[in-house]
Write a protein that holds these residues in place. Structure first.
Motif, short mmCIF file in Angstrom:
data_model
loop_
_atom_site.label_atom_id
_atom_site.label_comp_id
_atom_site.label_asym_id
_atom_site.label_seq_id
_atom_site.Cartn_x
_atom_site.Cartn_y
_atom_site.Cartn_z
N TYR A 1 0.76 -1.33 0.10
CA TYR A 1 0.06 0.05 0.00
C TYR A 1 0.86 1.11 0.12
CZ TYR A 1 -3.42 3.31 1.66
OH TYR A 1 -4.17 4.70 1.73
N GLN A 2 1.73 1.22 0.87
CA GLN A 2 2.68 2.63 1.21
C GLN A 2 3.48 2.68 -0.29
OE1 GLN A 2 4.32 1.59 4.68
NE2 GLN A 2 2.89 2.59 5.93
N ALA A 3 4.10 1.67 -0.68
CA ALA A 3 5.13 1.59 -1.75
C ALA A 3 4.11 2.25 -2.98
CB ALA A 3 5.68 0.36 -2.18
N LEU A 4 2.73 1.84 -3.19
CA LEU A 4 1.94 2.34 -4.32
C LEU A 4 1.81 3.83 -3.97
CD1 LEU A 4 -0.18 -0.81 -4.66
CD2 LEU A 4 1.39 -0.13 -6.17
N LEU A 5 1.46 4.25 -2.94
CA LEU A 5 1.08 5.55 -2.58
C LEU A 5 2.28 6.44 -2.99
CD1 LEU A 5 -0.65 5.97 0.67
CD2 LEU A 5 -1.79 5.86 -1.51
N LYS A 6 3.46 5.98 -2.66
CA LYS A 6 4.78 6.82 -3.13
C LYS A 6 5.06 6.82 -4.63
CE LYS A 6 6.24 8.13 0.91
NZ LYS A 6 6.28 9.52 1.23
N SER A 7 4.22 5.67 -5.40
CA SER A 7 4.51 5.63 -6.72
C SER A 7 3.34 6.23 -7.47
CB SER A 7 4.51 4.12 -7.09
OG SER A 7 5.61 3.51 -6.50
N ASN A 8 2.52 7.16 -6.76
CA ASN A 8 1.70 7.96 -7.49
C ASN A 8 0.38 7.33 -7.62
OD1 ASN A 8 3.12 10.51 -7.28
ND2 ASN A 8 4.46 9.65 -9.21
N ILE A 9 -0.06 6.00 -6.98
CA ILE A 9 -1.03 5.35 -7.30
C ILE A 9 -2.09 6.17 -6.29
CG2 ILE A 9 -2.34 3.01 -6.88
CD1 ILE A 9 -0.53 2.64 -9.05
N PRO A 10 -3.36 6.25 -6.82
CA PRO A 10 -4.28 7.09 -5.91
C PRO A 10 -4.84 6.07 -4.66
CG PRO A 10 -5.27 6.92 -8.24
CD PRO A 10 -3.81 6.32 -8.24
N GLU A 11 -5.19 6.61 -3.61
CA GLU A 11 -5.49 5.67 -2.33
C GLU A 11 -6.47 4.43 -2.60
OE1 GLU A 11 -6.60 7.83 1.27
OE2 GLU A 11 -5.14 9.25 1.03
N ASP A 12 -7.80 4.69 -3.29
CA ASP A 12 -8.50 3.45 -3.53
C ASP A 12 -7.74 2.59 -4.37
OD1 ASP A 12 -8.48 5.28 -5.76
OD2 ASP A 12 -10.62 5.02 -6.09
N HIS A 13 -6.98 2.75 -5.48
CA HIS A 13 -6.54 1.69 -5.97
C HIS A 13 -5.44 1.10 -5.30
CE1 HIS A 13 -7.77 3.59 -10.20
NE2 HIS A 13 -8.58 3.39 -9.35
N ALA A 14 -4.65 1.67 -4.44
CA ALA A 14 -3.35 1.26 -3.72
C ALA A 14 -4.29 0.20 -2.55
CB ALA A 14 -2.88 2.22 -2.91
N THR A 15 -5.37 0.50 -2.26
CA THR A 15 -5.99 -0.31 -1.07
C THR A 15 -6.56 -1.68 -1.93
OG1 THR A 15 -7.11 1.74 -0.34
CG2 THR A 15 -8.03 -0.42 0.38
N TRP A 16 -7.08 -1.57 -3.05
CA TRP A 16 -7.30 -2.80 -3.79
C TRP A 16 -6.27 -3.75 -3.86
CZ3 TRP A 16 -9.95 -0.40 -8.74
CH2 TRP A 16 -11.18 0.67 -8.28
N VAL A 17 -5.12 -2.99 -4.73
CA VAL A 17 -3.87 -3.98 -5.19
C VAL A 17 -3.27 -4.49 -4.04
CG1 VAL A 17 -1.78 -3.69 -6.25
CG2 VAL A 17 -3.44 -2.19 -7.09
N ALA A 18 -3.08 -3.68 -2.71
CA ALA A 18 -2.48 -4.31 -1.44
C ALA A 18 -3.29 -5.48 -1.14
CB ALA A 18 -2.52 -3.12 -0.42
N GLU A 19 -4.47 -5.44 -1.06
CA GLU A 19 -5.45 -6.64 -0.62
C GLU A 19 -5.13 -7.89 -1.78
OE1 GLU A 19 -9.55 -5.87 0.12
OE2 GLU A 19 -10.09 -8.08 -0.34
N ILE A 20 -5.09 -7.50 -2.99
CA ILE A 20 -4.81 -8.62 -3.94
C ILE A 20 -3.54 -9.18 -3.50
CG2 ILE A 20 -4.14 -9.05 -6.31
CD1 ILE A 20 -7.28 -8.94 -5.51
N TYR A 21 -2.59 -8.34 -3.39
CA TYR A 21 -1.18 -9.08 -3.16
C TYR A 21 -0.98 -9.72 -1.87
CZ TYR A 21 1.25 -7.27 -7.09
OH TYR A 21 1.81 -7.02 -8.38
#
Lengths: 341, 341
Positions: B14-34
């Motif tokens: 989640y944090q790495a995605l946020l720092k990679s400019n991924i929006p919060e909602d998308h980062a939440t989705w992707v973190a759950e998938i990982y």
């Protein structure tokens, strides 16, 4: 062998069914299915199965006048009672019901329980593809497929088919079961004295065998790709038996105690909302061209059936074995209709 | 090897995605998938793929802020533009869109084009099964499967999965491609110096080979059941590329000229209208009992993942290779987030 026109075969089926107390509309459906199935030129799951149907109707094993009651429905989904009617009647009905829902909603799913053998999925789904639909038709059967690494017959071999339109001469039609070979195919191999690949199944002890007769009797057939075919059959069991509220695997029917009762499920997509019918068909044809460019002369599912159809039209009919003609003419005499020649 | 808790892994992603400019909602989705993918304990198509995603985001190969535009829709059907977003974001989106339509209509189908690698179908469809849905998720890829009797790579190996609920400890989840083995599996066999069955594929001349390295490079992989797997892949090509109005087979993208672009299609059934959610789940469990009665101890798809999940929970985390941890910590330093240990 005698050459009989396909119109004559369709007419014969229609008349024999009427005399077997099948209502006119159902007889029309079934006659068209036998016509289309026979045009495929496979030599089984077509007119060769018809005497068996007449016998089942005569002996009361199959109900000639089923009430195809709608049990439950919700928008795209519909569940029907097959009332022990012909599998061809039940399957025609759910295909039409699924199409009707797909016209309204883009997708439709109809399932029917207490059905019977439906001949093959091909004639039903081919018709749907010619009408512009993408469709899948499953039938549920008795356990014949083994589980990965095991020897016991545990689940239906999952006879099924799917189809979609093309802008070429014929739609794409795939019709098969999810074991490497069907019982009929193994039987034919056994009769021809042929061996089959050892990954197709096992003997009674669970050891690999190349003997199609053993594989088809005391042994068991493997699902395609082992755990992959097995998983697909589990999905089919859910889409047929569970959604039909019917018996699963080898569960006895609550009233009759019978097992392995046929149930069918039709899933239909009318993709017009996403791509037009013309675009769908032409894009499929472009897909085929791309495939062919990578591997020229590649065999496309549906091509053999189309070739057979062309051959039958050119020859003015199909060659039927004398044994079948004699049997059908026996039924003609019994039912009081005109024989085949 | 170090043991890292699954919560920590999810948080890191989640944090790495946020720092990679991924929006919060998308980062939440992707973190759950990982998280879910990593709990399966496969060792690929999970957290081991995450550094590759961060690299693609950094180098601009993947768009961190895609506009997931609805291009076309009709009742149950929806077509989306993926805008070169993460495959995990695109697939999450269409699963939710298909579920939403299934809630209203009983069925839903959503397709997305210009997507990217989606990791695996399992975490998406497992979630859907836990929510009571029957679901299928396809992804489209470059041609890797050969046609029956041929040697050329012509069509996607069709990575896909399907899932449905049970009332037991875990839903039934099948996740695989439609060749006998995936590229990853053949790679692992090659590295272990193992041979594979000769019906799994061919060498460059089209001859059977037992060498996984050759099969995976100059040779080609066979579809499961040969023409059966090939036909299934053609259906998947239609359901993904054609319905997405995207490039088929090896067609170049009209703007970028790229080939083999990922597209995903989610098909979801909410069967409540035919059988209640509880009945569906309990009937699936009864089906499993029937299978088990015929072949005790049978392996059920989804069981390995469940066992892995239990093991990871018991151990307080999952053992990750030091190489992966070092790589992820390198990214942590670069992105300015806390490292893994």
């Amino acid at each position: 062998m005698s050459v009989i026109s396909i119109d004559r075969i369709e007419q014969f089926v229609y008349q024999a069914l009427l005399k077997s107390n099948i209502p006119e509309d159902h007889a029309t459906w079934v006659a068209e299915i036998y016509r289309q199935a026979t045009l495929r030129g496979v030599g089984h799951h077509d007119i060769y199965n018809f005497p068996g149907r007449l016998k089942s109707l005569k002996t009361g094993i199959i109900n000639p006048k089923p009430s195809l009651l709608l049990l439950k429905e919700f928008q795209t989904l519909a569940q029907f009672e097959g009332d022990n009617g012909l599998g061809e009647v039940c399957s025609w009905h759910i295909m039409e019901q699924a199409k009707k829902r797909a016209d309204i909603f883009g997708m439709g799913l109809a399932v029917i329980r207490n059905s019977n053998h439906f001949l093959a999925s091909a004639p039903f789904i081919e018709k749907a593809a010619e009408e512009g639909y993408i469709s899948i038709l499953y039938t549920h059967g008795a356990p014949l497929m083994k589980a990965p690494g095991r020897k016991e017959k545990v689940i239906s071999a999952c006879p099924m088919g799917f189809s979609f339109p093309s802008s070429g001469d014929f739609p794409i039609v795939a019709d098969f079961c999810l074991t490497y070979a069907s019982g009929e195919q193994l039987g034919a191999k056994a009769q021809a004295g042929e061996k089959v690949p050892s990954h197709w199944g096992v003997d009674a002890e669970g050891n690999p065998t190349t003997d199609p007769k053993i594989m088809n009797s005391t042994g068991a057939r493997s699902g395609i790709g082992e755990h992959k075919g097995f998983a697909f059959s589990m999905l089919a069991e859910v889409l047929t038996a569970v959604l039909a509220d019917g018996p699963v695997i080898d569960e006895p029917h609550p009233q009759t105690g019978k097992t392995g009762i046929a149930m069918q499920t039709a899933i239909v997509i009318k993709a017009d909302g996403l791509v037009s019918g013309d675009t769908l068909a032409s894009r499929v044809t472009q897909m085929l061209s791309r495939l062919d460019a990578r591997a020229p002369g590649i065999h496309i599912p549906g091509k053999s059936s189309y070739d057979s159809k062309m051959r039958i039209e050119q020859n003015g009919g199909i060659e039927l074995k004398q044994g079948l003609i004699d049997t059908l003419n026996g039924w003609a005499r019994e039912l009081g209709i005109e024989g085949l020649e």
